[in-house]
Design a protein around this motif. Structure first.
Motif, PDB file in Angstrom:
ATOM      1  N   PRO B   7       0.813  -1.227   0.000  1.00 41.28           N
ATOM      2  CA  PRO B   7       0.000   0.000   0.000  1.00 41.28           C
ATOM      3  C   PRO B   7       0.845   1.276   0.000  1.00 41.28           C
ATOM      4  CG  PRO B   7      -0.765  -1.517   1.711  1.00 41.28           C
ATOM      5  CD  PRO B   7       0.492  -2.093   1.141  1.00 41.28           C
ATOM      6  N   MET B   8       2.039   1.207   0.585  1.00 42.14           N
ATOM      7  CA  MET B   8       2.858   2.423   0.669  1.00 42.14           C
ATOM      8  C   MET B   8       3.327   2.889  -0.713  1.00 42.14           C
ATOM      9  SD  MET B   8       2.777   3.419   3.798  1.00 42.14           S
ATOM     10  CE  MET B   8       1.639   2.572   4.916  1.00 42.14           C
ATOM     11  N   THR B   9       3.383   1.956  -1.657  1.00 44.16           N
ATOM     12  CA  THR B   9       3.762   2.395  -3.003  1.00 44.16           C
ATOM     13  C   THR B   9       2.565   2.465  -3.951  1.00 44.16           C
ATOM     14  OG1 THR B   9       4.284   0.138  -3.661  1.00 44.16           O
ATOM     15  CG2 THR B   9       6.111   1.460  -2.835  1.00 44.16           C
ATOM     16  N   SER B  10       1.534   1.642  -3.713  1.00 44.66           N
ATOM     17  CA  SER B  10       0.417   1.632  -4.658  1.00 44.66           C
ATOM     18  C   SER B  10      -0.607   2.723  -4.355  1.00 44.66           C
ATOM     19  CB  SER B  10      -0.274   0.271  -4.648  1.00 44.66           C
ATOM     20  OG  SER B  10      -0.929   0.070  -3.414  1.00 44.66           O
ATOM     21  N   PHE B 242       7.957   6.553  15.656  1.00 48.41           N
ATOM     22  CA  PHE B 242       8.258   7.379  14.483  1.00 48.41           C
ATOM     23  C   PHE B 242       8.837   8.729  14.918  1.00 48.41           C
ATOM     24  CE2 PHE B 242       7.107  10.557  11.335  1.00 48.41           C
ATOM     25  CZ  PHE B 242       7.441   9.960  10.139  1.00 48.41           C
ATOM     26  N   GLN B 243       8.177   9.355  15.897  1.00 45.75           N
ATOM     27  CA  GLN B 243       8.621  10.676  16.334  1.00 45.75           C
ATOM     28  C   GLN B 243       9.911  10.591  17.145  1.00 45.75           C
ATOM     29  OE1 GLN B 243       7.197  13.723  15.418  1.00 45.75           O
ATOM     30  NE2 GLN B 243       9.146  14.405  16.274  1.00 45.75           N
ATOM     31  N   LEU B 244      10.052   9.543  17.953  1.00 46.35           N
ATOM     32  CA  LEU B 244      11.284   9.395  18.749  1.00 46.35           C
ATOM     33  C   LEU B 244      12.493   9.221  17.835  1.00 46.35           C
ATOM     34  CD1 LEU B 244      10.088   7.027  21.647  1.00 46.35           C
ATOM     35  CD2 LEU B 244      10.496   9.510  21.773  1.00 46.35           C
ATOM     36  N   ARG B 245      12.311   8.448  16.769  1.00 42.63           N
ATOM     37  CA  ARG B 245      13.398   8.258  15.809  1.00 42.63           C
ATOM     38  C   ARG B 245      13.715   9.594  15.135  1.00 42.63           C
ATOM     39  NH1 ARG B 245      17.242   5.536  16.201  1.00 42.63           N
ATOM     40  NH2 ARG B 245      16.113   3.563  16.416  1.00 42.63           N
ATOM     41  N   ASP B 246      12.651  10.338  14.828  1.00 44.86           N
ATOM     42  CA  ASP B 246      12.811  11.660  14.239  1.00 44.86           C
ATOM     43  C   ASP B 246      13.610  12.580  15.167  1.00 44.86           C
ATOM     44  OD1 ASP B 246      11.667  12.607  11.704  1.00 44.86           O
ATOM     45  OD2 ASP B 246      10.945  14.281  12.910  1.00 44.86           O
ATOM     46  N   ASP B 247      13.330  12.495  16.454  1.00 45.75           N
ATOM     47  CA  ASP B 247      14.045  13.326  17.438  1.00 45.75           C
ATOM     48  C   ASP B 247      15.534  12.972  17.447  1.00 45.75           C
ATOM     49  OD1 ASP B 247      11.515  14.230  18.039  1.00 45.75           O
ATOM     50  OD2 ASP B 247      11.408  13.275  20.007  1.00 45.75           O
ATOM     51  N   THR B 330       8.115  -0.550  20.031  1.00 46.96           N
ATOM     52  CA  THR B 330       8.048  -1.358  18.812  1.00 46.96           C
ATOM     53  C   THR B 330       7.546  -2.757  19.158  1.00 46.96           C
ATOM     54  OG1 THR B 330       9.897  -0.091  17.905  1.00 46.96           O
ATOM     55  CG2 THR B 330       9.347  -2.138  16.788  1.00 46.96           C
ATOM     56  N   SER B 331       8.095  -3.327  20.231  1.00 47.76           N
ATOM     57  CA  SER B 331       7.652  -4.669  20.644  1.00 47.76           C
ATOM     58  C   SER B 331       6.183  -4.685  21.021  1.00 47.76           C
ATOM     59  CB  SER B 331       8.453  -5.155  21.856  1.00 47.76           C
ATOM     60  OG  SER B 331       9.813  -5.197  21.550  1.00 47.76           O
ATOM     61  N   SER B 332       5.762  -3.710  21.824  1.00 46.02           N
ATOM     62  CA  SER B 332       4.365  -3.758  22.270  1.00 46.02           C
ATOM     63  C   SER B 332       3.425  -3.491  21.102  1.00 46.02           C
ATOM     64  CB  SER B 332       4.124  -2.796  23.435  1.00 46.02           C
ATOM     65  OG  SER B 332       4.308  -1.468  23.013  1.00 46.02           O
ATOM     66  N   GLY B 333       3.821  -2.588  20.191  1.00 44.31           N
ATOM     67  CA  GLY B 333       2.990  -2.323  19.020  1.00 44.31           C
ATOM     68  C   GLY B 333       2.851  -3.571  18.161  1.00 44.31           C
ATOM     69  N   LEU B 334       3.976  -4.263  17.958  1.00 43.84           N
ATOM     70  CA  LEU B 334       3.943  -5.470  17.121  1.00 43.84           C
ATOM     71  C   LEU B 334       3.147  -6.586  17.791  1.00 43.84           C
ATOM     72  CD1 LEU B 334       7.559  -5.497  15.643  1.00 43.84           C
ATOM     73  CD2 LEU B 334       5.410  -5.074  14.426  1.00 43.84           C
ATOM     74  N   ARG B 335       3.277  -6.687  19.134  1.00 47.90           N
ATOM     75  CA  ARG B 335       2.480  -7.697  19.855  1.00 47.90           C
ATOM     76  C   ARG B 335       0.988  -7.482  19.629  1.00 47.90           C
ATOM     77  NH1 ARG B 335       5.954  -7.298  24.128  1.00 47.90           N
ATOM     78  NH2 ARG B 335       4.600  -5.792  25.181  1.00 47.90           N
ATOM     79  N   ALA B 336       0.580  -6.214  19.745  1.00 47.50           N
ATOM     80  CA  ALA B 336      -0.851  -5.910  19.554  1.00 47.50           C
ATOM     81  C   ALA B 336      -1.289  -6.291  18.141  1.00 47.50           C
ATOM     82  CB  ALA B 336      -1.100  -4.425  19.808  1.00 47.50           C
ATOM     83  N   LEU B 337      -0.426  -5.991  17.186  1.00 49.52           N
ATOM     84  CA  LEU B 337      -0.758  -6.298  15.800  1.00 49.52           C
ATOM     85  C   LEU B 337      -0.855  -7.808  15.572  1.00 49.52           C
ATOM     86  CD1 LEU B 337      -1.029  -5.322  12.785  1.00 49.52           C
ATOM     87  CD2 LEU B 337       1.450  -5.639  12.613  1.00 49.52           C
ATOM     88  N   ARG B 351       3.821  -4.677   9.772  1.00 51.06           N
ATOM     89  CA  ARG B 351       5.046  -5.122  10.447  1.00 51.06           C
ATOM     90  C   ARG B 351       6.276  -4.524   9.751  1.00 51.06           C
ATOM     91  NH1 ARG B 351       5.126 -10.359   9.133  1.00 51.06           N
ATOM     92  NH2 ARG B 351       3.290 -10.793  10.412  1.00 51.06           N
ATOM     93  N   ALA B 352       6.286  -4.607   8.436  1.00 45.16           N
ATOM     94  CA  ALA B 352       7.420  -4.062   7.677  1.00 45.16           C
ATOM     95  C   ALA B 352       7.545  -2.567   7.934  1.00 45.16           C
ATOM     96  CB  ALA B 352       7.197  -4.316   6.183  1.00 45.16           C
ATOM     97  N   LEU B 353       6.402  -1.936   7.969  1.00 44.22           N
ATOM     98  CA  LEU B 353       6.407  -0.511   8.202  1.00 44.22           C
ATOM     99  C   LEU B 353       6.925  -0.147   9.584  1.00 44.22           C
ATOM    100  CD1 LEU B 353       4.821   2.164   6.955  1.00 44.22           C
ATOM    101  CD2 LEU B 353       4.051   1.815   9.289  1.00 44.22           C
ATOM    102  N   ALA B 354       6.510  -0.919  10.574  1.00 43.67           N
ATOM    103  CA  ALA B 354       6.950  -0.641  11.946  1.00 43.67           C
ATOM    104  C   ALA B 354       8.469  -0.766  12.047  1.00 43.67           C
ATOM    105  CB  ALA B 354       6.260  -1.600  12.920  1.00 43.67           C
ATOM    106  N   MET B 355       9.021  -1.804  11.418  1.00 45.22           N
ATOM    107  CA  MET B 355      10.463  -1.993  11.472  1.00 45.22           C
ATOM    108  C   MET B 355      11.177  -0.852  10.739  1.00 45.22           C
ATOM    109  SD  MET B 355      10.416  -4.462  13.395  1.00 45.22           S
ATOM    110  CE  MET B 355      12.203  -4.625  13.539  1.00 45.22           C
ATOM    111  N   ALA B 356      10.634  -0.459   9.611  1.00 44.07           N
ATOM    112  CA  ALA B 356      11.242   0.635   8.849  1.00 44.07           C
ATOM    113  C   ALA B 356      11.236   1.927   9.660  1.00 44.07           C
ATOM    114  CB  ALA B 356      10.490   0.822   7.532  1.00 44.07           C
TER     115      ALA B 356
END
Lengths: 362, 362
Positions: B7-10, B242-247, B330-337, B351-356
C-alpha cells in the motif's frame, strides 16, 4: 398552535444552549489531549457564547419553519442544533478575520489573538507575544471550523436531511472563504470596480448571512425547488441590501447611533460599492475630484476631510445610486418572498426583517 | 486474488487521482465566486498534489484492507476517496503550521504564505506583502479543512459507514489541532518535562499519522472492537516510535542522508523527548551540564557546539533511554498487531512498516 414568537428574539437563547451543550460534549476529548488545551478551548467557548445576534441560525430556523418545519415536532431539537453549527463557522471566520485585519477588540473584548498575546506577556514566556497570539488564534479558528462540521454531523437530523443539507453546507463554506479571499485581494490590488465590490458583498455577506442559511433551513425541511429558489433570491437581494446599508452607514452614519467613528470606512480604505460608484462618476465627470477620492481613501482623515468627502460622494450622485439599488433589491427580494409557498408567519418575519435591514440607522 | 501490492507504493497515485477529481468537482463553485479565487485555489491544488508520501491515506487504506475490505469490491473507490480526504486535513495543517513556524520552503517550493507574499511584491500591490501572504494562507488552509469534510461527505461511502466514521474523523481533527496547540505552547513556556514532550508527540504525530488513520479504515470496514483496539495500540506505539526516531535524527542524523543541517532540532529549540530526558538526567547529576543544555537550546549553535551537545546528551544516557523506549514501543505495538484479527497481508505490511519506522536513518 399559537403564533410562534419572532425568531430573531426567540432563537438566540436556544442557539446558545445548543452551543453550550456541544462544547460540553467535546470536553472528554479535549481533556484527553491534556496540557492547557482545555483552557484554550474554554477561551474559544467564551468567545462563541458572548457573541452576537445569532443572525445565521435565526435565518436557517426561519427557513425551516417557513418550509413547514414544526417547532413542536420531534425533529425540532436536531434541526436547531444543525442551525446552531453556523455560529461555529462564524467563530472561525471572525477569529481568522481579526488576525487578517489586525483587529484589537471585538464586542468590547480583546480579539482572540490579542487575548493570547496578553497571556504570553503576563506569563513572561519566550518568543514574541504577537506571534504566539496569532498562532493560537489560527489553531482555535481551525478547531471551530472542524467542530462546526462535527456539530452538523452529530445534530441528530436524519440521514435523508443530512444528504439534502450537504451541498448547501459545502457551498456556504466555500462561498464565505471565497468572499473573504476576494475582500483581501480587492483591497491590496485596489480594484475600483463596482463589480468587484458587489462580488465581495455577494459572497462574504449576502450568501453567507441570509441566502445560504435560509437555503439550509429549507433543505432540512425537504422544501421543493420553487421555495428554495424564492428563498435564495430573497436572501441574495436582502443580503446585498444589508451590506449596501452598512456601506452608507460607514460613511454617513451617526457615531452616536452606530457606535463607530464617523467615516470609518473611508479611513480604513474599504472598497465599498458606494465608493466605487463615486469613483466611477468622478472619472466620467471630473478628474480632479477623482484624484481627491483616490488620494484620500485609506488615510488618516480629519473630521473636516471626512465631511468634505461626504459632500463629494453625495454630489457625485453615488448615494442616490446606492439608495436606488437598495430600493430595487428590496422590492425584488420581497416579490420573490411574497409569491413563494413559505408559510404566512415566515413571510411576515422575513418581510419585517427585510424592511428593518433596508432602513436601519445602526 | 493475487497478493495486493504494498500500500505504501500503490496508494499514492490512486490518492492523487482522487484528489485531482475532487478539485475538479469544486471548480464550478469556485468559478462562480469569481475574481481571482480560482487562481488561488489552483495554488492550493498544486500544493496538495505535489505533496509527500500520502502516509495517512496509506494507513487508512491498509486498515480497511486488514479489516477485510476488498480492493476489487464495489466500495473500494468510495473508501479510497474517504481515505484521501486525510490529505486535505494535512494540507490545512501544513499551510497553517508553516505560518506559525515562519517556514519559508516546503518540499523545495516556497510555502503558501511566502508564495502569495511574492505575488504581492511582483504585482506591487498596496499594503505589506508578508501580511497579505499570511492572510491568504490562513484562508486557503481553512478551505482545505472545509473541503476535507466535503470530500468525506461526498465520498460515496454508505450512510452506515459515514456513521461509523464520524466519531473517528472528529477525534482525529481535534487531536491534531490539540497537538499543534500543545507544541506551540510547550515551546513558549519552555516546559521541560518528558511528559509534555510525549503528549505533543502522541497527539500531533502518533494519533494523527498512524492510530486514527488505521482506526478510520477499520471503521469504514465495520471492524469489531477488538481489531480497532489492536490497531489503535499498534498505531499509538509505532507513531510515537516514528517521532522518537525523528528526534534522534534531528540531533544525530547524517546531513547527507536526512537532507537537513546536522543538529537542526537543537538550533530550533524543539522540546523533544530526547532533550527532556537529557535535562532530567543533568538536573539529577550535574547542574553545570544542565545549565549548558538550557543556555544552548534554541540558539544559533556552531557545528562544534552541536558536536559537544551531542556528546553531553549521549553521556547523560538520554540516547540509550530513547532507544530503549523505541524498542519497548516497537515490541508492544507489534504484539498488539500480531495477536489481532487483521489479515495476514495487512499484518505483513504493517510489520514491515513498523520496522522501517523504528530503524530508519532519514
Amino acid at each position: 398552535m399559537s403564533t410562534p414568537p419572532d425568531p430573531m428574539t426567540s432563537v438566540p437563547p436556544a442557539v446558545e444552549s445548543a452551543l453550550r451543550e456541544f462544547f460540553a460534549s467535546r470536553r472528554p476529548g479535549t481533556d484527553a489531549v491534556g496540557g492547557t488545551f482545555t483552557d484554550a478551548v474554554a477561551a474559544l467557548e467564551a468567545f462563541v457564547l458572548r457573541g452576537g445576534k445569532r443572525v445565521r441560525p435565526a435565518f436557517a430556523w426561519t427557513g425551516w419553519l417557513g418550509a413547514g418545519g414544526d417547532p413542536a415536532g420531534p425533529d425540532a431539537a436536531a434541526v436547531l442544533r444543525a442551525c446552531s453549527a453556523l455560529e461555529l463557522v462564524q467563530a472561525c471566520a471572525l477569529v481568522h478575520d481579526d488576525i487578517i485585519d489586525s483587529s484589537r477588540t471585538r464586542r468590547g473584548f480583546p480579539t482572540v489573538h490579542v487575548e493570547f498575546a496578553d497571556r504570553h506577556r503576563a506569563g513572561r514566556w519566550s518568543g514574541e507575544p504577537g506571534r504566539f497570539g496569532e498562532s493560537i488564534a489560527i489553531l482555535l479558528g481551525d478547531l471551530a471550523l472542524a467542530w462546526a462540521d462535527d456539530m452538523v454531523r452529530e445534530s441528530g437530523v436524519d440521514a435523508a436531511a443530512q444528504t439534502r443539507l450537504g451541498p448547501v453546507w459545502s457551498a456556504m463554506r466555500t462561498e464565505v472563504l471565497g468572499g473573504q479571499y476576494l475582500d483581501v485581494s480587492t483591497e491590496v490590488t485596489a480594484d475600483e470596480s463596482v463589480a468587484a465590490a458587489l462580488r465581495v458583498n455577494r459572497y462574504k455577506t449576502a450568501a453567507y448571512t441570509i441566502e445560504r442559511p435560509l437555503h439550509l433551513g429549507a433543505a432540512l425541511a425537504g422544501a421543493d425547488d420553487d421555495l428554495i429558489a424564492a428563498y435564495r433570491e430573497f436572501g441574495t437581494d436582502i443580503g446585498i441590501v444589508f451590506q449596501l446599508r452598512d456601506d452608507l452607514l460607514g460613511v454617513f452614519g451617526d457615531p452616536e447611533v452606530t457606535g463607530k467613528p464617523s467615516g470609518d470606512d473611508l479611513r480604513e480604505g474599504k472598497r465599498t460599492v458606494l465608493f466605487a460608484e463615486a469613483l466611477l462618476r468622478a472619472d466620467e465627470s471630473d478628474r480632479g475630484t477623482a484624484d481627491v477620492l483616490r488620494r484620500s481613501i485609506g488615510t488618516d482623515l480629519s473630521d473636516e476631510q471626512v465631511h468634505r468627502l461626504r459632500t463629494i460622494i453625495t454630489d457625485l450622485g453615488a448615494v442616490d445610486a446606492v439608495e436606488r439599488r437598495i430600493d430595487e433589491l428590496t422590492s425584488s427580494g420581497l416579490r420573490a418572498l411574497e409569491s413563494s409557498s413559505a408559510t404566512a408567519e415566515a413571510k411576515a418575519s422575513l418581510r419585517a426583517l427585510a424592511m428593518a435591514v433596508a432602513r436601519r440607522d445602526a
